[in-house]
Design a protein around this motif. Structure first.
Motif, PDB file in Angstrom:
ATOM      1  N   ASP A  56      -2.095  -4.162   6.325  1.00  0.00           N
ATOM      2  CA  ASP A  56      -2.967  -3.043   5.978  1.00  0.00           C
ATOM      3  C   ASP A  56      -3.633  -3.269   4.623  1.00  0.00           C
ATOM      4  OD1 ASP A  56      -2.353  -1.770   8.305  1.00  0.00           O
ATOM      5  OD2 ASP A  56      -1.431  -0.005   7.395  1.00  0.00           O
ATOM      6  N   SER A  57      -2.889  -3.802   3.667  1.00  0.00           N
ATOM      7  CA  SER A  57      -3.461  -4.002   2.332  1.00  0.00           C
ATOM      8  C   SER A  57      -4.597  -5.015   2.368  1.00  0.00           C
ATOM      9  CB  SER A  57      -2.379  -4.444   1.335  1.00  0.00           C
ATOM     10  OG  SER A  57      -1.744  -5.627   1.768  1.00  0.00           O
ATOM     11  N   PHE A  82     -12.427   0.663   7.420  1.00  0.00           N
ATOM     12  CA  PHE A  82     -11.017   0.291   7.609  1.00  0.00           C
ATOM     13  C   PHE A  82     -10.579   0.571   9.046  1.00  0.00           C
ATOM     14  CE2 PHE A  82      -6.533   1.476   7.727  1.00  0.00           C
ATOM     15  CZ  PHE A  82      -5.944   0.354   7.165  1.00  0.00           C
ATOM     16  N   SER A 140       0.840  -1.199   0.000  1.00  0.00           N
ATOM     17  CA  SER A 140       0.000   0.000   0.000  1.00  0.00           C
ATOM     18  C   SER A 140       0.877   1.250   0.000  1.00  0.00           C
ATOM     19  CB  SER A 140      -0.916  -0.007   1.223  1.00  0.00           C
ATOM     20  OG  SER A 140      -1.841  -1.075   1.142  1.00  0.00           O
ATOM     21  N   ARG A 199     -15.342   3.506   3.082  1.00  0.00           N
ATOM     22  CA  ARG A 199     -14.226   2.566   3.192  1.00  0.00           C
ATOM     23  C   ARG A 199     -13.300   2.935   4.337  1.00  0.00           C
ATOM     24  NH1 ARG A 199      -9.290   2.733  -0.759  1.00  0.00           N
ATOM     25  NH2 ARG A 199      -8.710   4.186   0.865  1.00  0.00           N
ATOM     26  N   ASP A 200     -13.020   4.222   4.454  1.00  0.00           N
ATOM     27  CA  ASP A 200     -12.119   4.651   5.510  1.00  0.00           C
ATOM     28  C   ASP A 200     -12.696   4.353   6.894  1.00  0.00           C
ATOM     29  OD1 ASP A 200     -10.339   5.472   3.653  1.00  0.00           O
ATOM     30  OD2 ASP A 200     -10.721   7.613   3.840  1.00  0.00           O
ATOM     31  N   GLU A 224      -7.517  -3.180   3.783  1.00  0.00           N
ATOM     32  CA  GLU A 224      -8.071  -2.290   2.764  1.00  0.00           C
ATOM     33  C   GLU A 224      -8.958  -3.063   1.793  1.00  0.00           C
ATOM     34  OE1 GLU A 224      -4.583  -0.565   1.134  1.00  0.00           O
ATOM     35  OE2 GLU A 224      -4.277   0.819   2.813  1.00  0.00           O
TER      36      GLU A 224
END
Length: 710
Positions: free
Chosen positions: A556-557, A532, A328, A528-529, A560
């Motif tokens: 993290d990816s 996440f 990311s 999305r944020d 996401e």
């Protein structure tokens, strides 16, 4: 035919790591090692080197011995392997004799597939005797550049690893590193006595890393502005001195940041604690010397700042490579000033290493990188013998092309002052004279009496400093390193003063560049944020429960992708990149519950999201409502609610369909289905056969229990 002969490397990749495809070059390396050939593997940090030897270790009989330089690195890698369902262990000085004997017995009995050891452990006579009792699938030498005196992190104990090929000539050896120029690569091959090795050099390009160089002025203020844009992200600030790591961490703590420091002068216990807090996200920022990093496998580092310039591009590349290991986007910032260059030159001259000329040349290369006015990534990759045909678009030079102006008059003013000061003053004093300062140094030495005193009073101190640095870089001015850094005329000085030579300069970059304009977020990005962040909070909770770093649970990816795909069934969750069988079993339900809760909240707010209607029904079911009550609450038919529950039950949700129909009614409906049958999900013949005694809702549920409808 056994399982390993049937399954392909990609099957192991999916089962244990949760990925559908290899990264470039990985599968070729895997197959080469499976064939038993020695290999030298150069892949950038975060490029997936470990998979290259871990999958052959899983597929080949015996145990893979991995030589790793740091205890912390071994611990992190073994924790990650165990969480993926791969039997692995490490041996080091932190363990007692009994624990070590148990691990050795597990190796001998075939329970382990990978064993991590330090180079010092490898060299002990007792361990060597133990190795002779094992069936060894392969040796993997991680951070292999440590074996070469030409490399940037030479470790003498690594040179003894030549004994591997001497005593185990038929066991393949994989040497792996992220940074090695051509000279170091050949030295690794020679030192390890690799036999006709396959050499794999993956692209050194890390396009997910942004590259930025900023003037080393007001660094603390610039860092604070940068961190304001990275409130919850983890990052590393590399400093040249131990003292600066502590002072910088203290200043950030005063500003409310969760920051710590790390350097070689700390006790082993304090270093271990600082590293542990960072990898577990208990602190977000670590201010560290280069002693910190090689043992860090933390994939969710979102930025790296160099408070001071490193002494070569190898170190710089390896250190920025600790950001964005999960693929990311991540940011890197290098603060650059003449003082850093001078400091390194002093240190190198004082220590006088045998390869002083080489070290000075390498310092010059990173200085060129920092001063560049063309694509920084092209310069960086060219150092590692790789061509990038087009500018990258993800460095400060590409994003903000430099605007030149005629700086000839400024150059002439500076040169005139230098000459009148008899080429005996350093940068700061020259600037004071040009700006007309009346400080003690100027007045005591009568510098205020020279003709060019105050000739540059219209410019700020920092502006003059930037212009003089540029004039030094292009050869108008020189620095006498051996005479207290006094400024002198450079090779272009006479041409500028007497031959009408024009000089192009660049206006100093405003440090406020770090206030990067943020694109307005669309509604879907906000959704999305938000999701996440919920997933990240859950990841931290689970990591603490498992006593592992958060990134070991999921990168993290992967989070996401979860936030984007919003999987609410085991099969959909399994399709998220980075979700293997064991992690699905360990963590899937908890993550899907968070995603489901998020989706139902969005549905209540009127946002149309796929699957949200089923989840709203599930939320009511969990409250204990009947089918009719749910239908009334949601203003839907009872049959539609039944279809929701059937879907949820079939996709791993805890729905007891049998409890929704009385036992006697269920038996009656089952007999009717047996007589009439259900074709193409048509329930009317069953309804007619039962003469309307039961509604379609109950018939549909019983048919689902019998597996007769979808």
């Amino acid at each position: 035919m056994n399982e390993t002969e049937i399954l392909q490397p990609v099957d192991f990749l999916k089962q244990y790591y949760g990925y559908d495809r290899f990264r470039p070059m990985q599968e070729t390396v895997v197959r080469t090692l499976l064939e038993g050939r020695d290999s030298l593997v150069l892949m950038p940090t975060g490029g997936g080197k470990s998979v290259c030897f871990q999958i052959p270790a899983l597929m080949k009989p015996g145990v893979c011995i991995v030589v790793s330089p740091l205890i912390a690195l071994m611990k992190d890698q073994v924790e990650a392997l165990l969480l993926n369902g791969i039997p692995a262990a490490f041996l080091n000085s932190t363990q007692g004799n009994r624990e070590q004997r148990e691990i050795e017995q597990d190796c001998q009995s075939g329970k382990l597939k990978l064993l991590y050891v330090s180079p010092e452990k490898m060299l002990s006579e007792s361990f060597f005797v133990f190795l002779k009792t094992l069936q060894i699938s392969l040796f993997a030498v991680d951070e292999a550049h440590c074996i070469s005196s030409w490399g940037h992190d030479f470790r003498p104990e690594y040179t003894q690893l030549a004994m591997l090929k001497t005593h185990f000539p038929h066991v393949p050896v994989a040497a792996l590193t992220a940074t090695a120029d051509k000279l170091t690569r050949q030295d690794i091959i020679n030192q390890l006595h690799l036999n006709d090795p396959a050499v794999f050099v993956a692209s050194f390009n890390r396009p997910n890393l942004s590259l930025k160089v900023l003037p080393g002025l007001k660094r603390i203020q610039q860092i604070e502005r940068f961190l304001a844009l990275q409130p919850d992200n983890s990052g590393i600030i590399y400093c040249q001195s131990r003292k600066s790591t502590e002072s910088l961490a203290a200043k950030l703590q005063e500003k409310g940041y969760r920051a710590g420091y790390y350097h070689a002068g700390m006790s082993a216990e304090s270093r271990s604690q600082a590293q542990e807090e960072f990898v577990r996200d208990d602190i977000r920022i670590i201010c560290a010397t280069i002693a910190f990093g090689m043992g860090i496998d933390k994939s969710n580092v979102r930025w790296v700042i160099h408070y001071n310039m490193p002494k070569n591009l190898e170190s710089f590349y390896q250190e920025i490579g600790r950001a964005g290991r999960d693929g990311s986007a991540a940011d890197t910032v290098l603060f650059y000033s003449f003082a850093d260059v001078a400091s390194w030159k002093d240190m190198l001259s004082e220590n006088a290493p045998a390869n002083l000329g080489l070290q000075m040349a390498k310092l010059e290369r990173i200085q060129h990188y920092a001063e560049a006015h063309s694509c920084r990534r092209q310069i960086l990759l060219s150092y590692f013998s790789e061509e990038l045909t087009e500018p990258c678009g993800n460095c400060d030079v590409c994003q903000s092309p430099r605007v030149m102006f005629d700086g000839t008059v400024l150059a002439q003013k500076a040169l005139s002052a230098i000459i009148r000061l008899k080429e005996q003053v350093p940068v700061n004093t020259l600037i004071d004279v040009l700006r007309g300062s009346r400080n003690q140094t100027v007045m005591q030495n009568n510098y205020h009496l020279i003709k060019t005193y105050g000739a540059g009073s219209d410019l700020k101190f920092d502006e003059w400093r930037s212009y003089i640095q540029q004039l030094i870089n292009i050869g108008v001015i020189e620095i006498a390193y051996d005479d207290h850094y006094a400024l002198r005329r450079g090779i272009l000085a006479d041409a500028v003063l007497f031959q009408d030579r024009k000089i192009q300069l660049i206006k100093p970059e405003d440090a406020a560049q770090l206030k990067a304009e943020q694109k307005p977020k669309t509604k879907t990005e906000v959704v999305r944020d938000d999701l996440f962040e919920r997933l990240r909070v859950l990841r931290k909770q689970l990591a603490d429960e498992q006593n592992v770093p958060p990134y070991v649970v999921f990168t993290d990816s992967t989070l996401e992708e979860m936030a984007r795909l919003r999987p609410t069934t085991p099969e959909a969750f399994r399709n998220v990149s980075g979700v293997g069988d064991r992690k699905l079993h360990l963590f899937g339900k908890r993550f899907m519950e968070v995603i489901a809760g998020f989706l139902t909240g969005q549905a209540r707010e009127g946002t149309q999201l796929k699957g949200a209607t089923h989840l709203l029904t599930y939320e009511l079911y969990q409250r204990g409502m009947t089918v009719d009550e749910m239908a009334e609450e949601r203003k839907l038919s009872s049959s539609t609610i039944a279809m929701h529950l059937i879907y949820l039950s079939g996709n791993g949700y805890d729905v007891d369909l049998a409890a929704l129909v009385d036992t006697a009614e269920r038996l009656d409906i089952e007999r009717a289905i047996a007589r009439v049958g259900v074709e193409n999900n048509a329930l009317k013949p069953v309804y007619d056969a039962l003469q309307g005694r039961y509604d379609y809702t109950k018939i549909r549920i019983v048919a689902a229990l019998l597996g007769r409808i979808l």
